[in-house]
Scaffold this motif. Structure first.
Motif, PDB file in Angstrom:
ATOM      1  N   MET A 123       0.827  -1.198   0.000  1.00  0.00           N
ATOM      2  CA  MET A 123       0.000   0.000   0.000  1.00  0.00           C
ATOM      3  C   MET A 123       0.867   1.257   0.000  1.00  0.00           C
ATOM      4  SD  MET A 123      -2.838   0.626   2.872  1.00  0.00           S
ATOM      5  CE  MET A 123      -3.557   2.171   3.345  1.00  0.00           C
TER       6      MET A 123
ATOM      7  N   GLN B 143      -9.554  -5.571   3.329  1.00  0.00           N
ATOM      8  CA  GLN B 143      -9.641  -4.230   3.913  1.00  0.00           C
ATOM      9  C   GLN B 143      -8.445  -3.380   3.511  1.00  0.00           C
ATOM     10  OE1 GLN B 143     -11.973  -2.784   5.595  1.00  0.00           O
ATOM     11  NE2 GLN B 143     -13.342  -4.473   6.051  1.00  0.00           N
TER      12      GLN B 143
ATOM     13  N   LEU C 244      -8.839  -2.255  -0.003  1.00  0.00           N
ATOM     14  CA  LEU C 244      -9.848  -1.201  -0.072  1.00  0.00           C
ATOM     15  C   LEU C 244      -9.305   0.120   0.454  1.00  0.00           C
ATOM     16  CD1 LEU C 244     -13.085  -3.093   1.033  1.00  0.00           C
ATOM     17  CD2 LEU C 244     -12.393  -2.369  -1.245  1.00  0.00           C
ATOM     18  N   LYS C 245      -8.560   0.050   1.552  1.00  0.00           N
ATOM     19  CA  LYS C 245      -8.005   1.282   2.119  1.00  0.00           C
ATOM     20  C   LYS C 245      -7.000   1.919   1.165  1.00  0.00           C
ATOM     21  CE  LYS C 245      -8.590   0.216   7.000  1.00  0.00           C
ATOM     22  NZ  LYS C 245      -7.900  -0.291   8.198  1.00  0.00           N
TER      23      LYS C 245
ATOM     24  N   MET D  84      -8.913   3.799  -1.356  1.00  0.00           N
ATOM     25  CA  MET D  84      -9.448   5.042  -0.808  1.00  0.00           C
ATOM     26  C   MET D  84      -8.357   6.086  -0.607  1.00  0.00           C
ATOM     27  SD  MET D  84     -11.913   3.178   1.879  1.00  0.00           S
ATOM     28  CE  MET D  84     -12.643   4.553   2.692  1.00  0.00           C
ATOM     29  N   ALA D  85      -7.199   5.646  -0.125  1.00  0.00           N
ATOM     30  CA  ALA D  85      -6.088   6.577   0.076  1.00  0.00           C
ATOM     31  C   ALA D  85      -5.653   7.164  -1.270  1.00  0.00           C
ATOM     32  CB  ALA D  85      -4.933   5.887   0.777  1.00  0.00           C
TER      33      ALA D  85
ATOM     34  N   GLU E  18     -17.809  -5.059   0.825  1.00  0.00           N
ATOM     35  CA  GLU E  18     -18.386  -4.262  -0.248  1.00  0.00           C
ATOM     36  C   GLU E  18     -17.269  -3.619  -1.064  1.00  0.00           C
ATOM     37  OE1 GLU E  18     -21.255  -3.272  -1.508  1.00  0.00           O
ATOM     38  OE2 GLU E  18     -22.569  -4.563  -0.301  1.00  0.00           O
TER      39      GLU E  18
ATOM     40  N   GLY F  52     -18.043  -1.657  -3.414  1.00  0.00           N
ATOM     41  CA  GLY F  52     -18.621  -0.349  -3.728  1.00  0.00           C
ATOM     42  C   GLY F  52     -18.407   0.048  -5.172  1.00  0.00           C
TER      43      GLY F  52
END
Lengths: 139, 141, 285
Positions: free
Chosen positions: C185, C216, C219-220, C223-224, C251, C253
């Protein structure tokens, strides 16, 4: 190295005015660098400290931050205590809920700060002030 | 109290935050920007946060507010230069910067604002280029 | 305290008087234990360095490794154990380098001299303490080495590559644990900044399984990246993983997912305004 017998230094930063929050952030950043926290962990700790220092100022009516190096024998880290003699938190569970706010923040102060640190300890009661201790360990 | 300078380039306002802002400075910036948008009838606002080593909930709220207010005043706000560590921390903090558009750097933000210009003239909606920051109902809380 | 310092004084005298003999014997023993991995000259210099620092401490009459007079000895011992840990010596081979000093000194002790014998016992406990210290530094150095290698392995296993101007990709291969997912990440996000890329493709074709935590993390990351002004596409989700993701209630999304890395690349190119057109072949209608 053999554990040094140096005395634990506590850096005490008073939180009385608005710009003291900035000073807390800077002092925590310095401590995080000294403890060799990774850049991301430094950022997380400083952000958590910023949230908590603001809480101390706004809800606790001012107080202080105590910043010190932590060592649990296996890892190094930074521990910060935020203490005030304010009204305390009556309903802790509610205060820790995401989105709950009694002021004008986004309601992420306490719950958000807890997610950013490794250890989060809160000691409070109505009329007894609030003492929050957070610790972030180097990975 | 430090003041953050607001530059005007064409019909775009550029703010480069260089100081570790206390809350009052942040609020002052919010006010100054709003006034300048009206004054200059700016079409876009670019807030460069490359120099910020943290964004906490207060600054986050400021960015969201500026974006919402500027939208009411018919200007689009783009936040640029967020550092990786800051972005990771914001996600962990649970801050989604609702309604704030983002770009990697000022140049890209300019392109983005340029793209949204005709859309703004013809229709109310400017969503749909996928660069909008996720909403509150995004998957990870 | 007084008898301690007298005890120290007797042995300190001996250490000075018989310097050459003791150092020679000690060096011989250490060279033998090293089984040819160290040259005689290397051992000689190590041993004389230790001996010098040790004699100073004994002269001071102290038997404590914490006192300031012991700083030099601590440094010498730490350096010895660290270098041995890195060169693959075993723990016992390392502590023998210190413990062999006892035999070397003992051979110089006149056993009929009760005072000197008592003094030797005192000295022997001192050497034991050095050996313990050496052992501790040794294991710490080994732990550091393991951590370092772990980090190197993670670096190697998570390359971020440029796929096109403005598009970077991370092909994830193998099991993703939380620590590795975190490294990926951070590295991916940093590469976006460094290369000014607005698109990233996370390809998980080579990932055998995902759990909630790893999902997770992915997903993070997405988002970041959005907060930074970049868009992530996830490609290569295998059927089993798609089922796991759904059954875990994760999800995805509005995150763009594509079947293959190729599809993802085409998608990002199109988004950045590039159209791919097949050139008409000669001879075709």
């Amino acid at each position: 190295m053999y554990p040094a017998a140096a005395p634990q230094q506590v850096n005490l930063v008073p939180i009385v005015r608005d710009d003291d929050v900035v000073r807390v952030r800077q002092a925590v950043r310095t401590a995080a660098l000294a403890a060799k926290l990774s850049l991301v962990d430094q950022t997380k700790l400083v952000t958590a400290a910023s949230e908590l220092a603001r809480n101390t100022l706004i809800y606790g009516g001012g107080g202080r931050a105590e910043i010190e190096q932590a060592d649990n024998g296996r890892k190094r880290g930074v521990r910060v205590v935020f203490a005030d003699e304010g009204p305390g938190i009556a309903d802790l569970e509610l205060a820790m809920t995401d989105g709950y706010t009694s002021g004008n923040g986004m309601g992420l102060g306490l719950s958000g700060a807890r997610r950013l640190v490794d250890e989060f300890d809160i000691d409070t009661a109505a009329g007894r002030g609030t003492r929050i201790t957070v610790t972030k360990w180097a990975r | 109290m430090d003041r953050v300078p607001v530059l005007k380039i064409g019909d775009i306002l550029l703010v480069s935050i260089q100081v570790d802002m206390d809350d009052n400075t942040a609020l002052a910036l919010q006010d100054t920007l709003t006034e300048r948008i009206v004054e200059t009838s700016a079409h876009g606002v670019i807030i460069d946060i490359t120099a910020l080593d943290i964004v906490d909930s207060f600054i986050g709220r400021m960015l969201s507010t500026i974006a919402s207010v500027s939208r009411v005043l018919d200007a689009e706000t783009v936040v640029v230069g967020m550092r990786p560590a800051v972005a990771i921390t914001l996600v962990e903090l649970g801050l989604s910067l609702t309604g704030v558009r983002t770009a990697l750097n000022v140049e890209r933000a300019m392109e983005l604002l340029e793209l949204s210009r005709p859309a703004r003239a013809s229709s109310l909606s400017v969503v749909g280029d996928g660069l909008d920051v996720f909403d509150d109902d995004s998957p990870v809380a | 305290m007084t008898d301690m310092s007298t005890a120290g004084a007797r042995i300190a005298g001996l250490l000075h008087e018989r310097h050459d003999e003791i150092v020679r014997q000690w060096a011989d023993a250490v060279t033998y234990a090293a089984k040819g991995r160290l040259t005689v000259a290397e051992v000689q210099s190590q041993v004389s360095e230790m001996y010098g620092a040790l004699a100073k401490l004994v002269d001071s009459g102290s038997r404590d490794l914490q006192v300031p007079e012991a700083a030099e000895l601590r440094a010498v011992l730490a350096e010895l154990s660290r270098s041995r840990a890195r060169r693959g010596f075993s723990p016992s081979e390392t502590s023998i380098a210190v413990l062999a000093l006892k035999d070397a000194v003992q051979s110089q002790v006149d056993t009929s001299d009760a005072g000197l014998l008592a003094s030797f016992l005192w000295f022997s406990r001192l050497v034991d303490e050095f050996a313990l210290f050496t052992f501790e530094t040794y294991s710490r150095a080994r732990e550091e080495l393991i951590v370092e290698q772990g980090e190197q392995m993670m670096e190697l296993s998570t390359p971020v590559i440029k796929l096109w101007d403005g598009v970077v990709g991370v092909p994830l291969v193998g099991t993703l644990d939380s620590a590795r997912a975190q490294v990926v990440m951070e590295k991916l996000l940093q590469t976006l900044v460094d290369t000014g890329s607005a698109y990233a493709i996370i390809d998980i074709t080579g990932v055998p399984a995902v759990d909630t935590q790893v999902a997770q993390h992915v997903l993070k990351t997405v988002m970041a990246a959005r907060l930074m002004g970049a868009e992530c596409v996830i490609s290569g989700i295998r059927p089993q993983i798609a089922q796991t993701v759904v059954s875990l209630g994760i999800e995805f999304g509005d995150i763009v997912t594509k079947a293959s890395l190729a599809d993802a690349l085409v998608h990002t190119l199109r988004r950045s305004g590039i159209e791919l057109v097949r050139r008409a072949q000669r001879g075709e209608a």
